[in-house]
Design an enzyme around this catalytic site. Structure first.
Site, PDB file in Angstrom:
ATOM      1  N   ARG A   1      -7.877   4.609  58.604  1.00  0.00           N
ATOM      2  CA  ARG A   1      -8.482   5.605  59.487  1.00  0.00           C
ATOM      3  C   ARG A   1      -9.561   6.389  58.736  1.00  0.00           C
ATOM      4  O   ARG A   1      -9.617   6.372  57.501  1.00  0.00           O
ATOM      5  CB  ARG A   1      -7.426   6.548  60.055  1.00  0.00           C
ATOM      6  CG  ARG A   1      -6.813   7.516  59.065  1.00  0.00           C
ATOM      7  CD  ARG A   1      -5.690   8.303  59.729  1.00  0.00           C
ATOM      8  NE  ARG A   1      -5.164   9.328  58.811  1.00  0.00           N
ATOM      9  CZ  ARG A   1      -5.580  10.589  58.806  1.00  0.00           C
ATOM     10  NH1 ARG A   1      -6.533  10.982  59.642  1.00  0.00           N
ATOM     11  NH2 ARG A   1      -5.060  11.465  57.968  1.00  0.00           N
TER      12      ARG A   1
ATOM     13  N   ASN B   1     -11.295   5.533  51.924  1.00  0.00           N
ATOM     14  CA  ASN B   1     -11.155   4.102  52.203  1.00  0.00           C
ATOM     15  C   ASN B   1     -12.407   3.292  51.901  1.00  0.00           C
ATOM     16  O   ASN B   1     -12.328   2.062  51.754  1.00  0.00           O
ATOM     17  CB  ASN B   1     -10.730   3.895  53.655  1.00  0.00           C
ATOM     18  CG  ASN B   1      -9.273   4.262  53.873  1.00  0.00           C
ATOM     19  OD1 ASN B   1      -8.412   3.907  53.071  1.00  0.00           O
ATOM     20  ND2 ASN B   1      -8.996   4.980  54.948  1.00  0.00           N
TER      21      ASN B   1
ATOM     22  N   ARG C   1      -9.589   1.222  66.808  1.00  0.00           N
ATOM     23  CA  ARG C   1      -8.345   1.950  67.015  1.00  0.00           C
ATOM     24  C   ARG C   1      -8.611   3.240  67.802  1.00  0.00           C
ATOM     25  O   ARG C   1      -9.526   3.989  67.461  1.00  0.00           O
ATOM     26  CB  ARG C   1      -7.697   2.303  65.681  1.00  0.00           C
ATOM     27  CG  ARG C   1      -6.250   2.791  65.829  1.00  0.00           C
ATOM     28  CD  ARG C   1      -5.722   3.502  64.614  1.00  0.00           C
ATOM     29  NE  ARG C   1      -5.906   2.767  63.374  1.00  0.00           N
ATOM     30  CZ  ARG C   1      -5.514   3.255  62.188  1.00  0.00           C
ATOM     31  NH1 ARG C   1      -4.961   4.458  62.118  1.00  0.00           N
ATOM     32  NH2 ARG C   1      -5.722   2.550  61.087  1.00  0.00           N
TER      33      ARG C   1
ATOM     34  N   SER D   1       2.835   5.043  61.191  1.00  0.00           N
ATOM     35  CA  SER D   1       2.191   3.778  60.848  1.00  0.00           C
ATOM     36  C   SER D   1       2.679   2.642  61.735  1.00  0.00           C
ATOM     37  O   SER D   1       1.930   1.702  62.033  1.00  0.00           O
ATOM     38  CB  SER D   1       2.426   3.432  59.375  1.00  0.00           C
ATOM     39  OG  SER D   1       3.811   3.339  59.096  1.00  0.00           O
TER      40      SER D   1
ATOM     41  N   GLN E   1      -1.853  -1.563  52.891  1.00  0.00           N
ATOM     42  CA  GLN E   1      -2.559  -0.289  52.911  1.00  0.00           C
ATOM     43  C   GLN E   1      -3.713  -0.329  51.914  1.00  0.00           C
ATOM     44  O   GLN E   1      -3.532  -0.744  50.759  1.00  0.00           O
ATOM     45  CB  GLN E   1      -1.588   0.847  52.586  1.00  0.00           C
ATOM     46  CG  GLN E   1      -0.454   0.944  53.592  1.00  0.00           C
ATOM     47  CD  GLN E   1       0.437   2.147  53.369  1.00  0.00           C
ATOM     48  OE1 GLN E   1       0.684   2.895  54.293  1.00  0.00           O
ATOM     49  NE2 GLN E   1       0.926   2.317  52.164  1.00  0.00           N
TER      50      GLN E   1
ATOM     51  N   ARG F   1      26.392  12.801  36.809  1.00  0.00           N
ATOM     52  CA  ARG F   1      25.300  12.426  35.904  1.00  0.00           C
ATOM     53  C   ARG F   1      25.814  11.573  34.750  1.00  0.00           C
ATOM     54  O   ARG F   1      26.809  11.919  34.102  1.00  0.00           O
ATOM     55  CB  ARG F   1      24.648  13.691  35.359  1.00  0.00           C
ATOM     56  CG  ARG F   1      23.403  13.447  34.510  1.00  0.00           C
ATOM     57  CD  ARG F   1      22.845  14.755  34.010  1.00  0.00           C
ATOM     58  NE  ARG F   1      22.546  15.666  35.113  1.00  0.00           N
ATOM     59  CZ  ARG F   1      22.377  16.969  34.973  1.00  0.00           C
ATOM     60  NH1 ARG F   1      22.510  17.529  33.779  1.00  0.00           N
ATOM     61  NH2 ARG F   1      22.100  17.719  36.018  1.00  0.00           N
TER      62      ARG F   1
END
Length: 233
Positions: free
Chosen positions: A16, A26, A76, A87, A108, A165
């Site tokens: 996007r 991107n 889109r 997503s 991605q 632990r």
């Protein structure tokens, strides 16, 4: 695998245009290529892929994607390009716009160091084991036994019971975290589960140096440094 038996596999790259953490990330140039191009090239390098499609609302991203060799058969909708858009909604929208496929591989663009081999190994894990989905993970550097909350007085409160632990860090089991690089699923199964993660999902383990997920300028700088350190081929 005989050609007639080869599954129809779609590589879907969601990108996007409204990134706030790192504006325009991107298509920012990373080592001489727009960020999204690294994922497009990795998808094309896969021996399994049938189509490589980019889903975006941004004309600039779509133009860069086409120049890099991806298909952009639809735009889109803006309502699926918001900060809080799940997503899975983006994946299912893309599948609804395209001819039916057997498998979808979500890549991605913020994971530029993932390789074509990583993609192929994740797909092969599904085909060889019969699993309906595979996701990529990397070994977690942080373990829950050494994690804390800070209470209202500023004191550390163990996230898990301190009695659980391990005495030594070396005795703690190896844990893995999703690295966001590769998500593979059989489409029919994905439409029913609406998630890549289930009790049936298998893992593809990737090393830390290929697991960078770019969200900030620091992440981008780290990816640049790791690429610069790679030996020339």
């Amino acid at each position: 695998m005989a050609e007639a038996d080869r599954p129809n596999i779609l590589a879907l790259i969601p990108a996007r245009g409204g990134s706030k953490g790192l504006p325009g990330k991107n298509i920012l140039p990373l080592a001489g290529k727009p960020l999204i191009q690294w994922s497009i090239e990795a998808a094309h390098g896969s021996r399994f892929m049938t189509r490589v499609v980019v889903s975006s609302d941004d004309p600039a991203i779509l133009a860069v994607a086409r120049a890099a060799g991806a298909e952009t058969p639809f735009v889109r909708p803006a309502e699926l390009a918001q900060d809080d858009t799940p997503s899975m909604d983006v994946v299912l929208h893309a599948l609804d716009q395209l001819p039916p496929v057997d498998w979808v591989v979500l890549l991605q663009p913020t994971s530029p160091l993932r390789s074509a081999e990583d993609i192929d190994q994740a797909i092969a894990r599904c085909l060889e084991t019969g699993a309906p989905a595979c996701v990529s993970v990397s070994e977690s550097p942080a373990l829950p036994w050494w994690m804390f909350r800070v209470d209202a007085t500023g004191r550390l409160v163990p996230f898990l019971d301190a009695a659980q632990r391990p005495q030594r860090r070396q005795e703690a089991p190896t844990l893995y975290t999703l690295n966001g690089a590769v998500y593979v699923a059989r489409v029919e199964w994905l439409r029913k589960t609406r998630s890549f993660l289930s009790e049936e999902t298998v893992a593809h383990v990737m090393p830390a140096e290929r697991s960078v997920d770019i969200d900030t300028a620091l992440d981008f700088r780290l990816a640049e440094c790791l690429l610069a350190a790679q030996p020339e081929v």
